[in-house]
Write a protein that holds these residues in place. Sequence first.
Motif, PDB file in Angstrom:
ATOM      1  N   LEU A 139      -4.662  12.717 -13.601  1.00  0.00           N
ATOM      2  CA  LEU A 139      -4.029  12.394 -14.887  1.00  0.00           C
ATOM      3  C   LEU A 139      -4.058  10.888 -15.151  1.00  0.00           C
ATOM      4  N   MET A 140      -3.808  10.115 -14.108  1.00  0.00           N
ATOM      5  CA  MET A 140      -3.806   8.655 -14.248  1.00  0.00           C
ATOM      6  C   MET A 140      -5.203   8.168 -14.669  1.00  0.00           C
ATOM      7  N   GLN A 141      -6.237   8.769 -14.106  1.00  0.00           N
ATOM      8  CA  GLN A 141      -7.599   8.366 -14.460  1.00  0.00           C
ATOM      9  C   GLN A 141      -7.914   8.670 -15.924  1.00  0.00           C
ATOM     10  N   ASP A 142      -7.203   9.632 -16.477  1.00  0.00           N
ATOM     11  CA  ASP A 142      -7.369   9.933 -17.902  1.00  0.00           C
ATOM     12  C   ASP A 142      -6.499   9.032 -18.768  1.00  0.00           C
ATOM     13  N   GLY A 143      -5.815   8.059 -18.150  1.00  0.00           N
ATOM     14  CA  GLY A 143      -5.009   7.091 -18.890  1.00  0.00           C
ATOM     15  C   GLY A 143      -3.540   7.449 -18.997  1.00  0.00           C
ATOM     16  N   ASP A 144      -3.063   8.429 -18.243  1.00  0.00           N
ATOM     17  CA  ASP A 144      -1.662   8.844 -18.306  1.00  0.00           C
ATOM     18  C   ASP A 144      -0.793   7.840 -17.537  1.00  0.00           C
ATOM     19  N   ARG A 145      -0.047   7.052 -18.306  1.00  0.00           N
ATOM     20  CA  ARG A 145       0.793   6.014 -17.716  1.00  0.00           C
ATOM     21  C   ARG A 145       1.916   6.600 -16.880  1.00  0.00           C
ATOM     22  N   TYR A 146       2.459   7.715 -17.277  1.00  0.00           N
ATOM     23  CA  TYR A 146       3.564   8.347 -16.540  1.00  0.00           C
ATOM     24  C   TYR A 146       3.092   8.858 -15.173  1.00  0.00           C
ATOM     25  N   ALA A 147       1.869   9.308 -15.123  1.00  0.00           N
ATOM     26  CA  ALA A 147       1.302   9.743 -13.842  1.00  0.00           C
ATOM     27  C   ALA A 147       1.187   8.535 -12.907  1.00  0.00           C
ATOM     28  N   PHE A 148       0.749   7.427 -13.471  1.00  0.00           N
ATOM     29  CA  PHE A 148       0.658   6.198 -12.672  1.00  0.00           C
ATOM     30  C   PHE A 148       2.043   5.775 -12.181  1.00  0.00           C
ATOM     31  N   GLU A 149       3.024   5.817 -13.060  1.00  0.00           N
ATOM     32  CA  GLU A 149       4.391   5.428 -12.669  1.00  0.00           C
ATOM     33  C   GLU A 149       4.915   6.314 -11.538  1.00  0.00           C
ATOM     34  N   GLU A 150       4.592   7.600 -11.585  1.00  0.00           N
ATOM     35  CA  GLU A 150       5.024   8.510 -10.522  1.00  0.00           C
ATOM     36  C   GLU A 150       4.333   8.161  -9.197  1.00  0.00           C
ATOM     37  N   ILE A 151       3.052   7.863  -9.265  1.00  0.00           N
ATOM     38  CA  ILE A 151       2.333   7.437  -8.050  1.00  0.00           C
ATOM     39  C   ILE A 151       2.981   6.169  -7.494  1.00  0.00           C
ATOM     40  N   TYR A 152       3.280   5.255  -8.382  1.00  0.00           N
ATOM     41  CA  TYR A 152       3.913   3.993  -7.976  1.00  0.00           C
ATOM     42  C   TYR A 152       5.251   4.272  -7.293  1.00  0.00           C
ATOM     43  N   GLU A 153       6.064   5.110  -7.897  1.00  0.00           N
ATOM     44  CA  GLU A 153       7.377   5.455  -7.324  1.00  0.00           C
ATOM     45  C   GLU A 153       7.247   6.098  -5.949  1.00  0.00           C
ATOM     46  N   ARG A 154       6.267   6.949  -5.769  1.00  0.00           N
ATOM     47  CA  ARG A 154       6.095   7.649  -4.495  1.00  0.00           C
ATOM     48  C   ARG A 154       5.628   6.728  -3.372  1.00  0.00           C
ATOM     49  N   PHE A 155       4.757   5.793  -3.703  1.00  0.00           N
ATOM     50  CA  PHE A 155       4.087   5.054  -2.637  1.00  0.00           C
ATOM     51  C   PHE A 155       4.466   3.580  -2.516  1.00  0.00           C
ATOM     52  N   ALA A 192       3.608  -9.601   1.354  1.00  0.00           N
ATOM     53  CA  ALA A 192       3.454  -8.146   1.504  1.00  0.00           C
ATOM     54  C   ALA A 192       3.620  -7.464   0.147  1.00  0.00           C
ATOM     55  N   ARG A 193       4.627  -7.896  -0.611  1.00  0.00           N
ATOM     56  CA  ARG A 193       4.870  -7.315  -1.937  1.00  0.00           C
ATOM     57  C   ARG A 193       3.666  -7.579  -2.859  1.00  0.00           C
ATOM     58  N   ASP A 194       3.145  -8.804  -2.824  1.00  0.00           N
ATOM     59  CA  ASP A 194       1.991  -9.149  -3.664  1.00  0.00           C
ATOM     60  C   ASP A 194       0.769  -8.304  -3.321  1.00  0.00           C
ATOM     61  N   ILE A 195       0.562  -8.081  -2.030  1.00  0.00           N
ATOM     62  CA  ILE A 195      -0.582  -7.276  -1.591  1.00  0.00           C
ATOM     63  C   ILE A 195      -0.486  -5.862  -2.150  1.00  0.00           C
ATOM     64  N   VAL A 196       0.689  -5.261  -2.037  1.00  0.00           N
ATOM     65  CA  VAL A 196       0.892  -3.891  -2.546  1.00  0.00           C
ATOM     66  C   VAL A 196       0.705  -3.867  -4.060  1.00  0.00           C
ATOM     67  N   GLN A 197       1.226  -4.881  -4.751  1.00  0.00           N
ATOM     68  CA  GLN A 197       1.084  -4.933  -6.203  1.00  0.00           C
ATOM     69  C   GLN A 197      -0.384  -5.035  -6.607  1.00  0.00           C
ATOM     70  N   GLU A 198      -1.155  -5.820  -5.861  1.00  0.00           N
ATOM     71  CA  GLU A 198      -2.582  -5.950  -6.166  1.00  0.00           C
ATOM     72  C   GLU A 198      -3.294  -4.600  -6.048  1.00  0.00           C
ATOM     73  N   VAL A 199      -2.902  -3.817  -5.059  1.00  0.00           N
ATOM     74  CA  VAL A 199      -3.517  -2.496  -4.884  1.00  0.00           C
ATOM     75  C   VAL A 199      -3.194  -1.615  -6.090  1.00  0.00           C
ATOM     76  N   PHE A 200      -1.942  -1.639  -6.541  1.00  0.00           N
ATOM     77  CA  PHE A 200      -1.576  -0.812  -7.698  1.00  0.00           C
ATOM     78  C   PHE A 200      -2.245  -1.299  -8.984  1.00  0.00           C
ATOM     79  N   VAL A 201      -2.360  -2.608  -9.141  1.00  0.00           N
ATOM     80  CA  VAL A 201      -3.048  -3.144 -10.322  1.00  0.00           C
ATOM     81  C   VAL A 201      -4.500  -2.687 -10.314  1.00  0.00           C
ATOM     82  N   TYR A 202      -5.127  -2.768  -9.157  1.00  0.00           N
ATOM     83  CA  TYR A 202      -6.520  -2.317  -9.034  1.00  0.00           C
ATOM     84  C   TYR A 202      -6.642  -0.829  -9.348  1.00  0.00           C
ATOM     85  N   LEU A 203      -5.701  -0.049  -8.829  1.00  0.00           N
ATOM     86  CA  LEU A 203      -5.713   1.408  -9.049  1.00  0.00           C
ATOM     87  C   LEU A 203      -5.639   1.724 -10.539  1.00  0.00           C
TER      88      LEU A 203
END
Length: 192
Positions: free
Chosen positions: A15-31, A49-60
């Motif tokens: 869903l996130m790959q189709d542009g669903d922002r809520y799906a992305f937010e759920e992934i973010y909350e879980r991980f 450590a926080r910056d590294i994780v944020q970079e991964v989510f931004v890339y995702l």
Amino acid sequence: MSTYKSLADNDLFSLMQDGDRYAFEEIYERFNGLLYIYACKLVSDREDARDIVQEVFVYLWSNPNIKIKSQLSAYLYTAVRYKIFDWLDKNKSKSNYLQSLEKFVDRGDCITDNYIREKEFASLIEKEVSLLPPKMRQIFEMSRQQHLSQKEIAQLLHLSDKTVKKQMSNALKVLRLKLTSFLILAVVFFIS
């Protein structure tokens, strides 16, 4: 939104790959929290450590064409681990660069100070030599600058060896007296 909580990780990812922002937010909350804890085990600074994780989510989020061969969780942990490797390489380089720069600055000040003192001392010697009586100065300069022996100087100036030797001895005494006080001050200044 509560329907997103019940979805499997890979479904959320689709869903996130189709542009669903809520799906992305759920992934973010879980991980986010788990990845942060994982990063803190490998990186001592919590902000890094926080910056590294944020970079991964931004890339995702910004790369919807990512292909995941296994589970989303495995992909995210691997991505964080690689980001940490990059971070360690950069920080190692930065740390090496900063240490090198510190050494250069420390040595550079010393080299610069010594160079300035050396130039000042050479200038002072030249000044004191120029104040010697003319014949004494000429003999001293022939000895020290032209590297002539006392015998050679005596022959060129049509003087006796004893006269040249006496003039050199007197020149050195005068210069020693004048320059000793400068050397004492320089040593005291350098030590303090």
